[in-house]
Structures are given as structure tokens and as C-alpha cells.
Design an enzyme around this catalytic site. Structure first.
Site, PDB file in Angstrom:
ATOM      1  N   ASP A  13      19.125  26.933 -10.501  1.00 36.26           N
ATOM      2  CA  ASP A  13      18.674  25.611 -10.031  1.00 36.26           C
ATOM      3  C   ASP A  13      18.869  24.519 -11.072  1.00 36.26           C
ATOM      4  O   ASP A  13      18.112  23.556 -11.122  1.00 36.26           O
ATOM      5  CB  ASP A  13      17.188  25.655  -9.602  1.00 36.26           C
ATOM      6  CG  ASP A  13      16.933  26.793  -8.639  1.00 36.26           C
ATOM      7  OD1 ASP A  13      17.767  26.966  -7.737  1.00 36.26           O
ATOM      8  OD2 ASP A  13      15.940  27.512  -8.806  1.00 36.26           O
ATOM      9  N   HIS A  42      23.282  26.265  -3.488  1.00 36.37           N
ATOM     10  CA  HIS A  42      23.811  25.106  -4.217  1.00 36.37           C
ATOM     11  C   HIS A  42      23.778  23.882  -3.309  1.00 36.37           C
ATOM     12  O   HIS A  42      24.185  23.951  -2.158  1.00 36.37           O
ATOM     13  CB  HIS A  42      25.241  25.388  -4.689  1.00 36.37           C
ATOM     14  CG  HIS A  42      25.300  26.396  -5.799  1.00 36.37           C
ATOM     15  ND1 HIS A  42      26.464  26.805  -6.390  1.00 36.37           N
ATOM     16  CD2 HIS A  42      24.305  27.065  -6.438  1.00 36.37           C
ATOM     17  CE1 HIS A  42      26.196  27.686  -7.349  1.00 36.37           C
ATOM     18  NE2 HIS A  42      24.898  27.864  -7.385  1.00 36.37           N
TER      19      HIS A  42
HETATM   20  P1  IMP Z   1      16.302  38.068  -6.116  1.00 35.28           P
HETATM   21  O1  IMP Z   1      17.555  38.044  -6.899  1.00 35.28           O
HETATM   22  O2  IMP Z   1      16.385  37.270  -4.847  1.00 35.28           O
HETATM   23  O3  IMP Z   1      15.770  39.447  -5.890  1.00 35.28           O
HETATM   24  O4  IMP Z   1      15.179  37.341  -6.991  1.00 35.28           O
HETATM   25  C1  IMP Z   1      14.847  37.822  -8.278  1.00 35.28           C
HETATM   26  C2  IMP Z   1      14.335  36.680  -9.147  1.00 35.28           C
HETATM   27  O5  IMP Z   1      15.390  35.757  -9.404  1.00 35.28           O
HETATM   28  C3  IMP Z   1      13.227  35.847  -8.522  1.00 35.28           C
HETATM   29  O6  IMP Z   1      12.386  35.357  -9.542  1.00 35.28           O
HETATM   30  C4  IMP Z   1      13.979  34.695  -7.879  1.00 35.28           C
HETATM   31  O7  IMP Z   1      13.180  33.557  -7.702  1.00 35.28           O
HETATM   32  C5  IMP Z   1      15.071  34.474  -8.898  1.00 35.28           C
HETATM   33  N1  IMP Z   1      16.296  33.918  -8.313  1.00 35.28           N
HETATM   34  C6  IMP Z   1      17.259  34.576  -7.637  1.00 35.28           C
HETATM   35  N2  IMP Z   1      18.241  33.732  -7.280  1.00 35.28           N
HETATM   36  C7  IMP Z   1      17.906  32.524  -7.736  1.00 35.28           C
HETATM   37  C8  IMP Z   1      18.539  31.235  -7.704  1.00 35.28           C
HETATM   38  O8  IMP Z   1      19.631  31.029  -7.186  1.00 35.28           O
HETATM   39  N3  IMP Z   1      17.866  30.218  -8.287  1.00 35.28           N
HETATM   40  C9  IMP Z   1      16.678  30.400  -8.896  1.00 35.28           C
HETATM   41  N4  IMP Z   1      16.040  31.580  -8.963  1.00 35.28           N
HETATM   42  C10 IMP Z   1      16.659  32.637  -8.393  1.00 35.28           C
HETATM   43 MG    MG Z   2      19.616  26.924  -6.413  1.00 31.47          MG
END
Ligand code: IMP
Ligand code: MG
Length: 339
Positions: A13, A42
Site C-alpha cells: 500500500d 493497486h
Molecule cells: P495474506 O497474504 O492475504 O494471507 O495476508 C497476510 C498479511 O499480509 C496480512 O497482514 C495482510 O494484511 C497483509 N497483506 C497481504 N497483501 C497485502 C497488500 O497488498 N497490501 C497490504 N497488506 C497486505
Molecule cells: Mg494495496
């Protein structure tokens, strides 16, 4: 043969969608390859319209650019077709035959996993379970779906061939350095490696082909989900400083901390970053809103930026001063860094 990789420097982000879409218009690349998966959203704003893309490269705003999805990426069919529709890009989307495909069972499994949901704060998009199936060699790939047939191309070959022909190629990384499965704040991380070398690997280009790594930092640090965040601000403080943000994929409130030099230094090291793109300067300094020239920035802001540059030892080449692509300061030409 310029190949540039865009990576996130903190916890995702950082505004990679804005930077990637700006570079799409400014640099006119022949190919842009998206890595990662649908847990990463995005955001792109251009000509009064806003899109949120989770699979298609943010470079879609340039109608010349061929949009590719890497072998290491994981797609979901409904998300893919919705985004193709929203962005009107059917004729220039290409998918590597080895890209993985997330199915409903992966999403269901993730939703009922208490550790991922509560312990980690996963986005629950099924990406982790699909990655697990991939490691166990039972995940279906893009080449197994006839509906994708006329979009399938050998992305690794196309990218390497374009580089041989001296064409401009961008790789759009996702998430952020400290969400890396290997280099992040394990276990509070995502299910893939998220540094520049990992994205080169997802696409199928060797490290010697990479010319630039643009690391995207936000003017402050945010994090969604669980895990450590140094100097985290209280909600009252976030509100007072005007730094409230809502996550693209999950709609959750983002946690916030001030810009962190030590974290940024480590991210630059892990990615061998060559340039910094700094986003949301206008959120931190509202009087910079949509300024497009370095010389027009207020003196105190220039000093803040120059201090960061001198501590991090690589140049801040691109500065985002607003959501729209046009609200950007690009110092690459003036610094002799435009390829
Ligand atoms: P997961 O990859 O969806 O299982 O999430 C694992 C961790 O990574 C969590 O804390 C999510 O909030 C974070 N996370 C995964 N993808 C993103 C992203 O694109 N932006 C911000 N945080 C992410
Ligand atoms: Mg994002």
C-alpha cells in the site's frame, strides 16, 4: 535493454499503482508484467476515473503497452475477467501458461482458518492455500483452463526477447518488502517473497538483466493486519494528522507510523534499489497538492526530502503529490537518470 522492477519498500500500500501507471504514461513501455496475486490491490486514477486492479498491470492506462501476468502469479478467473472488462484491455492481456489459478476451495479453506484470519489478519483471498497447493504440486495452472487459451503466451520468453530488442519493460511487484515470506516480519507476512529478485524470478528474467529497481515508499508507514509496526500512532493521532486510510482489498483501516529511515535502509539493501519513488507527499504536506515541479515545493518540504535522500543514499526521482497520474514530480531527466 532497460528492465525496471517496481517494489514496495514497507508493508504494501505504498502507492505502487500510482507510480506504475505514471511510468506507463511517461515512459511508454512495450511490456508490463504484473506479479503476485489478488490479495494486492493497486489503485489507478487518471482523467477523472479510478480503477482498483488486483491482477492486471497498472500500466493498462497506456494503450500501447502489452499487459502480461507472470508465471509466478496466481489468478482468479472471475477477478481476471471483471478487470479485463473494467479496463477494456481484452486484446492486449497475456498470461503465462504456468500462472497458478485460485479456486473457490482455496478461498473457503482460508476463510475458515482461524490462525490466518485472526492471528495474521490475512486478506482471506485464498492465496496462501493456493500457494500451498502449488508447493504440493496439485494446483491447476492457467494452461489447464480452455477459457484462457487465446491469452496464453510464454511471458518469460516474450520479456527476454523484448529486452534483446532494446525495448522497455517494467515488472510491477506487489505488497511490500516486510511482508516477504523470507525477509519480512514472519509469521506476519504474506505467502510469497516480495523483494525485487523474487519478482524477476516470478517473471523468468535473470538478475543480470535488471537495470533499475524503483522502490516505492509512502511518506509515512502503514500496515494492515497483525504484526509489528515501530512507533505506531494512536487512532486519535492518525485522525489528527489526517492520515486515515482504508485498505483496497479488505476495506480495513490501516495502521500508521511515521516514515522509518531504518526500515527504508534495510528495504533498499534487500532490493538493491537504485531509485526511490515517494508517494502521498500531499497527505503529509497538504500545501504540496498536485505540485508538478521540484522548484515549486515549499522550502521545509524540500529539506525534509533532501534529508531522507542523504540518509538513504539513493535519489528520490519520482514524487507523488496527488492521486491522479498528472500529480507527479519526475526528476529523472534533471538527475540524468532517464533511460
Ligand atoms: P495474506 O497474504 O492475504 O494471507 O495476508 C497476510 C498479511 O499480509 C496480512 O497482514 C495482510 O494484511 C497483509 N497483506 C497481504 N497483501 C497485502 C497488500 O497488498 N497490501 C497490504 N497488506 C497486505
Ligand atoms: Mg494495496
Amino acid at each position: 535493454m532497460p528492465l525496471t522492477i517496481i517494489v514496495g519498500g514497507f508493508f504494501g500500500d505504498e502507492g505502487k499503482g500510482k507510480i506504475a501507471s505514471y511510468l506507463g504514461i511517461a515512459d511508454n513501455p512495450l511490456i508490463a508484467v504484473r506479479c503476485g496475486s489478488i490479495n494486492a490491490g493497486h489503485t489507478v486514477s487518471y482523467n477523472g476515473k479510478t480503477w482498483k486492479v488486483r491482477l492486471i498491470p497498472s500500466f493498462f492506462v497506456n494503450p500501447r503497452t502489452k499487459l502480461m501476468i507472470a508465471a509466478g502469479a496466481l489468478i482468479r478467473l472471475d477477478v481476471l475477467f471483471k478487470e479485463i472488462n473494467d479496463t477494456e484491455t481484452r486484446s492486449r492481456i497475456f498470461i503465462d501458461p504456468n500462472a497458478g489459478v485460485i479456486e473457490e476451495k482455496h478461498v473457503e479453506a482460508e476463510r475458515s482458518d482461524i490462525f490466518l484470519a485472526k492471528g495474521i489478519g490475512s486478506t482471506l483471498q485464498g492465496v496462501g492455500f493456493a500457494m500451498a497447493d502449488r508447493v504440493l504440486r496439485r494446483l491447476k495452472l492457467a494452461k489447464d483452463f480452455s477459457i484462457l487459451k487465446d491469452m496464453i503466451v510464454d511471458v518469460a520468453y516474450e520479456v527476454n526477447k523484448a529486452l534483446d530488442n532494446n525495448e522497455l519493460v517494467y515488472i510491477e511487484g506487489v505488497q511490500g518488502t516486510f511482508l516477504s515470506l523470507y525477509h519480512g516480519t514472519y509469521p506476519y507476512v504474506t505467502s510469497r517473497d516480495t523483494i525485487a529478485s523474487a519478482f524477476a524470478s516470478e517473471v523468468g528474467v535473470g538478475p543480470k538483466r535488471v537495470n533499475d529497481v524503483i522502490i516505492v515508499f509512502k511518506s509515512y508507514v502503514t500496515r494492515v493486519g497483525e504484526g509489528p509496526l515501530d512507533n505506531e500512532l494512536s487512532y486519535e493521532e492518525i485522525e489528527k494528522r489526517g492520515l486515515i486510510e482504508i485498505a483496497t482489498v479488505t476495506g480495513r483501516k490501516r495502521r500508521v507510523a511515521p516514515f522509518n529511515i531504518d526500515l527504508a535502509k534495510r528495504a533498499i539493501m534487500l532490493n538493491s534499489a537504485t531509485q526511490i519513488a515517494l508517494t502521498r507527499l500531499d497527505t503529509l504536506y497538504p500545501d504540496t497538492k498536485c505540485i508538478k515541479e521540484w522548484n515549486r515545493l515549499p522550502q521545509n518540504v524540500k529539506i525534509w526530502l533532501e534529508n531522507i535522500e542523504s540518509l538513504l543514499k539513493i535519489p528520490i526521482t519520482i514524487i507523488s503529490t496527488g492521486e491522479d497520474i498528472i500529480c507527479t514530480i519526475d526528476r529523472r531527466a534533471e538527475l540524468g537518470l532517464k533511460r
